[in-house]
Scaffold this motif. Structure first.
Motif, PDB file in Angstrom:
ATOM      1  N   THR A  50       0.825  -1.212   0.000  1.00 35.17           N
ATOM      2  CA  THR A  50       0.000   0.000   0.000  1.00 35.17           C
ATOM      3  C   THR A  50       0.858   1.260   0.000  1.00 35.17           C
ATOM      4  O   THR A  50       0.620   2.189  -0.790  1.00 35.17           O
ATOM      5  N   ILE A  51       1.858   1.307   0.861  1.00 31.32           N
ATOM      6  CA  ILE A  51       2.705   2.499   0.948  1.00 31.32           C
ATOM      7  C   ILE A  51       3.462   2.736  -0.350  1.00 31.32           C
ATOM      8  O   ILE A  51       3.502   3.860  -0.877  1.00 31.32           O
ATOM      9  N   VAL A  52       4.060   1.670  -0.901  1.00 27.58           N
ATOM     10  CA  VAL A  52       4.815   1.799  -2.154  1.00 27.58           C
ATOM     11  C   VAL A  52       3.898   2.251  -3.287  1.00 27.58           C
ATOM     12  O   VAL A  52       4.239   3.163  -4.064  1.00 27.58           O
ATOM     13  N   VAL A  53       2.720   1.642  -3.391  1.00 28.31           N
ATOM     14  CA  VAL A  53       1.792   1.988  -4.463  1.00 28.31           C
ATOM     15  C   VAL A  53       1.315   3.432  -4.331  1.00 28.31           C
ATOM     16  O   VAL A  53       1.271   4.175  -5.320  1.00 28.31           O
ATOM     17  N   LEU A  54       0.952   3.849  -3.115  1.00 28.99           N
ATOM     18  CA  LEU A  54       0.443   5.209  -2.926  1.00 28.99           C
ATOM     19  C   LEU A  54       1.509   6.253  -3.229  1.00 28.99           C
ATOM     20  O   LEU A  54       1.216   7.289  -3.842  1.00 28.99           O
ATOM     21  N   VAL A  55       2.737   5.998  -2.810  1.00 26.35           N
ATOM     22  CA  VAL A  55       3.826   6.937  -3.110  1.00 26.35           C
ATOM     23  C   VAL A  55       4.017   7.042  -4.616  1.00 26.35           C
ATOM     24  O   VAL A  55       4.152   8.139  -5.175  1.00 26.35           O
ATOM     25  N   ARG A  56       4.022   5.893  -5.301  1.00 23.56           N
ATOM     26  CA  ARG A  56       4.193   5.898  -6.758  1.00 23.56           C
ATOM     27  C   ARG A  56       3.034   6.605  -7.442  1.00 23.56           C
ATOM     28  O   ARG A  56       3.231   7.466  -8.305  1.00 23.56           O
ATOM     29  N   LYS A  69      -1.660   0.796 -18.458  1.00 24.11           N
ATOM     30  CA  LYS A  69      -3.021   0.315 -18.679  1.00 24.11           C
ATOM     31  C   LYS A  69      -3.220  -1.071 -18.055  1.00 24.11           C
ATOM     32  O   LYS A  69      -4.247  -1.343 -17.430  1.00 24.11           O
ATOM     33  N   TRP A  70      -2.206  -1.942 -18.216  1.00 18.53           N
ATOM     34  CA  TRP A  70      -2.289  -3.267 -17.596  1.00 18.53           C
ATOM     35  C   TRP A  70      -2.273  -3.158 -16.076  1.00 18.53           C
ATOM     36  O   TRP A  70      -2.943  -3.922 -15.372  1.00 18.53           O
ATOM     37  N   LYS A  71      -1.496  -2.211 -15.579  1.00 22.90           N
ATOM     38  CA  LYS A  71      -1.439  -1.980 -14.125  1.00 22.90           C
ATOM     39  C   LYS A  71      -2.811  -1.592 -13.590  1.00 22.90           C
ATOM     40  O   LYS A  71      -3.270  -2.116 -12.567  1.00 22.90           O
ATOM     41  N   THR A  72      -3.474  -0.675 -14.295  1.00 23.03           N
ATOM     42  CA  THR A  72      -4.794  -0.226 -13.873  1.00 23.03           C
ATOM     43  C   THR A  72      -5.791  -1.381 -13.868  1.00 23.03           C
ATOM     44  O   THR A  72      -6.598  -1.528 -12.935  1.00 23.03           O
ATOM     45  N   THR A  73      -5.736  -2.221 -14.899  1.00 19.57           N
ATOM     46  CA  THR A  73      -6.639  -3.370 -14.980  1.00 19.57           C
ATOM     47  C   THR A  73      -6.376  -4.364 -13.850  1.00 19.57           C
ATOM     48  O   THR A  73      -7.319  -4.821 -13.179  1.00 19.57           O
ATOM     49  N   ALA A  74      -5.102  -4.688 -13.622  1.00 20.22           N
ATOM     50  CA  ALA A  74      -4.751  -5.639 -12.564  1.00 20.22           C
ATOM     51  C   ALA A  74      -5.125  -5.088 -11.192  1.00 20.22           C
ATOM     52  O   ALA A  74      -5.634  -5.829 -10.325  1.00 20.22           O
ATOM     53  N   GLN A  75      -4.882  -3.808 -10.985  1.00 23.76           N
ATOM     54  CA  GLN A  75      -5.253  -3.185  -9.708  1.00 23.76           C
ATOM     55  C   GLN A  75      -6.753  -3.267  -9.478  1.00 23.76           C
ATOM     56  O   GLN A  75      -7.209  -3.632  -8.387  1.00 23.76           O
ATOM     57  N   GLY A  76      -7.535  -2.909 -10.505  1.00 27.01           N
ATOM     58  CA  GLY A  76      -8.990  -2.919 -10.357  1.00 27.01           C
ATOM     59  C   GLY A  76      -9.527  -4.303 -10.038  1.00 27.01           C
ATOM     60  O   GLY A  76     -10.377  -4.462  -9.163  1.00 27.01           O
ATOM     61  N   LEU A  77      -9.009  -5.312 -10.746  1.00 22.07           N
ATOM     62  CA  LEU A  77      -9.462  -6.691 -10.497  1.00 22.07           C
ATOM     63  C   LEU A  77      -9.064  -7.153  -9.101  1.00 22.07           C
ATOM     64  O   LEU A  77      -9.866  -7.753  -8.376  1.00 22.07           O
ATOM     65  N   ALA A 132      -0.180  -6.549 -10.083  1.00 20.38           N
ATOM     66  CA  ALA A 132      -0.426  -5.110 -10.088  1.00 20.38           C
ATOM     67  C   ALA A 132       0.720  -4.353  -9.428  1.00 20.38           C
ATOM     68  O   ALA A 132       1.121  -3.279  -9.894  1.00 20.38           O
ATOM     69  N   PHE A 133       1.254  -4.913  -8.358  1.00 23.14           N
ATOM     70  CA  PHE A 133       2.364  -4.271  -7.640  1.00 23.14           C
ATOM     71  C   PHE A 133       3.595  -4.177  -8.537  1.00 23.14           C
ATOM     72  O   PHE A 133       4.235  -3.110  -8.617  1.00 23.14           O
ATOM     73  N   VAL A 134       3.926  -5.265  -9.219  1.00 23.12           N
ATOM     74  CA  VAL A 134       5.085  -5.269 -10.121  1.00 23.12           C
ATOM     75  C   VAL A 134       4.877  -4.283 -11.261  1.00 23.12           C
ATOM     76  O   VAL A 134       5.783  -3.493 -11.605  1.00 23.12           O
TER      77      VAL A 134
END
Length: 212
Positions: free
Chosen positions: A109-115, A139-147, A184-186
């Motif tokens: 969560t912290i790494v993702v929010l900072v990014r 775009k793939w990141k957004t899709t993986a995050q949403g799922l 999603a994190f990667v």
């Protein structure tokens, strides 16, 4: 003598895409509240939270399609749309971290929010000088995050505890959600690297042109 070409009419901020974006922002606190009712153990309210999250994801797709199809792109939309996205995913990451209460979830969560917020703020600050198209990794990141966030919002393990025959499907879906979360994190880290790399290249090229 040729007549002057009239300037294109300015698009009003009062339009459907911006209304949907604003609605998405207003959904964020309701989603967070529903997610955390009874510490996240309420099957009913976790399901309500998932419905809110799903509707917000749908409006995100719809408002962008309408804005492009009807040429209703505004400065307000350019600023508010990414803020709405990051507010919703940020609330999901923080809320799920509170519920799961594990060091690895808080780290993600912290790494993702900072990014996410550093990229969003930088993109907004250079909006008029540097134009960067959305990369495929983003775009793939957004899709993986949403799922991943959508599945983790569902009370998968809680339903399994209440309804015996849903125990195995709930656990399998939960594992799938965690796999999507790792993906999603990667992708979040990689797309962030690509963004900062491209910004540096464009700014370097602009500086080179001004010194010629």
């Amino acid at each position: 003598m040729t007549e002057p070409v009239p300037a294109p009419a300015q698009v009003s901020n009062w339009n459907l895409p911006n209304a949907l974006t604003t609605l998405r922002i207003l959904m964020v606190p309701f989603y967070g509240w529903a997610l955390l009712v009874d510490g996240g153990d309420s099957i009913l309210w976790r399901t309500v939270a998932w419905v809110i999250f799903f509707l917000a994801m749908v409006t995100d797709k719809v408002d962008g399609d309408i804005a492009r199809a009807r040429n209703l792109i505004t400065n307000f939309g350019k600023i508010a749309d990414p803020i709405a996205d990051k507010a919703l995913t940020g609330m999901a990451f923080v809320g799920l971290s509170i519920i799961m209460d594990t060091w690895w979830m808080w780290t993600i969560t912290i790494v993702v929010l900072v990014r996410e917020w550093s990229v969003t703020l930088l993109r907004l600050s250079i909006l008029k000088r540097v134009v960067l198209a959305a990369a495929n990794s983003g775009k793939w990141k957004t899709t993986a995050q949403g799922l991943a966030l959508g599945l983790l919002t569902l009370p998968l393990l809680e339903v399994g505890d209440e309804v015996g025959w849903l125990d195995v499907p709930g656990e399998v879906t939960y594992v799938v959600a965690l796999v999507l979360l790792v993906i999603a994190f990667v992708l979040t880290i990689w797309s962030g690297y690509e963004f900062f790399r491209d910004v540096w290249k464009q700014r370097h090229n602009l500086r080179g042109k001004t010194t010629v």
